[in-house]
Write an enzyme that holds these catalytic residues in place. Sequence first.
Site, mmCIF file in Angstrom:
data_model
loop_
_atom_site.group_PDB
_atom_site.id
_atom_site.type_symbol
_atom_site.label_atom_id
_atom_site.label_comp_id
_atom_site.label_asym_id
_atom_site.label_seq_id
_atom_site.Cartn_x
_atom_site.Cartn_y
_atom_site.Cartn_z
ATOM 1 N N ASP A 227 2.257 3.928 2.815
ATOM 2 C CA ASP A 227 2.387 4.486 4.173
ATOM 3 C C ASP A 227 3.615 3.900 4.872
ATOM 4 O OD1 ASP A 227 -0.572 4.056 3.431
ATOM 5 O OD2 ASP A 227 -0.717 5.555 5.004
ATOM 6 N N ASN B 264 -8.392 8.894 -8.298
ATOM 7 C CA ASN B 264 -8.002 7.497 -8.537
ATOM 8 C C ASN B 264 -9.090 6.514 -8.079
ATOM 9 O OD1 ASN B 264 -7.663 7.891 -5.819
ATOM 10 N ND2 ASN B 264 -5.541 7.127 -5.716
ATOM 11 N N GLU C 227 -9.772 11.440 -5.099
ATOM 12 C CA GLU C 227 -8.618 10.642 -4.650
ATOM 13 C C GLU C 227 -9.045 9.863 -3.402
ATOM 14 O OE1 GLU C 227 -6.990 11.536 -1.625
ATOM 15 O OE2 GLU C 227 -5.781 9.724 -1.828
ATOM 16 N N ASN D 12 -7.986 9.066 -0.217
ATOM 17 C CA ASN D 12 -8.009 9.583 1.162
ATOM 18 C C ASN D 12 -9.124 10.595 1.378
ATOM 19 O OD1 ASN D 12 -5.850 8.032 1.984
ATOM 20 N ND2 ASN D 12 -4.325 9.609 1.553
ATOM 21 N N HIS E 249 2.878 7.511 -3.287
ATOM 22 C CA HIS E 249 2.068 8.639 -2.832
ATOM 23 C C HIS E 249 2.542 9.202 -1.482
ATOM 24 C CE1 HIS E 249 -0.798 7.575 -5.982
ATOM 25 N NE2 HIS E 249 -0.901 6.356 -5.504
ATOM 26 N N ASP E 250 2.492 8.379 -0.446
ATOM 27 C CA ASP E 250 2.780 8.877 0.910
ATOM 28 C C ASP E 250 4.245 9.269 1.101
ATOM 29 O OD1 ASP E 250 0.392 6.538 2.366
ATOM 30 O OD2 ASP E 250 0.118 8.536 1.505
HETATM 31 O O1 RIB Z 1 -4.734 7.772 -3.062
HETATM 32 C C1 RIB Z 1 -3.531 7.340 -2.463
HETATM 33 C C2 RIB Z 1 -3.651 7.347 -0.971
HETATM 34 O O2 RIB Z 1 -4.675 6.444 -0.561
HETATM 35 C C3 RIB Z 1 -2.369 6.858 -0.266
HETATM 36 O O3 RIB Z 1 -2.253 7.482 0.988
HETATM 37 C C4 RIB Z 1 -2.637 5.394 -0.089
HETATM 38 O O4 RIB Z 1 -1.902 4.845 1.018
HETATM 39 C C5 RIB Z 1 -4.103 5.393 0.225
HETATM 40 O O5 RIB Z 1 -4.252 5.697 1.612
HETATM 41 CA CA CA Z 2 -2.072 6.119 2.999
#
Ligand code: RIB
Ligand code: CA
Length: 317
Positions: free
Chosen positions: A15, A155, A161, A163, A236-237
Amino acid sequence: MARRVIVDCDPGHDDALAILLAGRRLEVLAITTVAGNQTVEKVTTNALKVVEAAGLTAIPVARGAATPLVRPPRHAPEVHGETGLDGPELPPPRTPVADRHAVDLIVETAMREDDVTLLALGPLTNVALALRREPRLSQRLREICLMGGSTTRGNVTPAAEFNISVDPEAAHAVFTSGVPVRMVGLNVTQQVVATPERRRAVRAAGTRVAVLAADLLEFYSAAIHRLYGLPGGALHDPVAAAALIDPSLVRFAPMHVAVELHGEHTAGMTVCDDRYTRTAPDVPAARRGAPPNAEVAVAVDADRCFDLLLDVLREYP
Ligand code: RIB
Ligand code: CA
């Protein structure tokens, strides 16, 4: 013209890098924080530390939801550490947090400003609450570009995932809101890895902010290597931010995305269905699937994504 965004996030190392990207290539109207990688107190402190280190303190930072809509909070100290931004020593922030709740800042900003995109980089709790607080948002927002979900595997579980998994009910509210959604999932973000070579290039960029980014990537990559044996942490972000900065970096396809809320093994899964656009209109509806409700990322130019991050880090002091 730079896209006008509100960044909702849970810093979190990736982030933090996305904020640095957005700070130079997008018009960031506000930053809001949500419990995710760490508690909302910790991720808010981290967001303030990042905007202060990057000279972005003109951007208001507002604290958001401390817990998901329904489920208990879950964090990721095994990846981001006890502070949520372990690694570099950053001084306690002097910048005050905004005096409004994140949801109020999102609503006020999106009702006042035109052409606003919500760049959602954490669990979608604040976004769902804002849509409930002000239903007119669904007509005001240009789109919601979110890092989350996956067209393949998860993950935090084989299916989910992080979030989406932390707050599946909020994600369901977002995907059924009618707001245009752009989903940047693990199937593309895991292709953009902070390898040792790339981490060396970041440090060699030499600016104070680049060295901070390198320190963040070292901690984050060491954690990912310890957990999964991978060569580095996935960006990712930053990939979700990059998709708004340069649309040529990420390719999307229209799909219907449903969020699994009940599955014993699949809760939090983004069930991505592209049948509707691939089948003829006369195919029976049951075989055609539902019409698309999102643009889903299906490919990414990883090298050019990383080069964008490197270029931006060189521009900071
Ligand atoms: O799965 C990856 C996400 O989850 C990313 O946004 C990481 O910062 C966590 O928030
Ligand atoms: Ca994040």
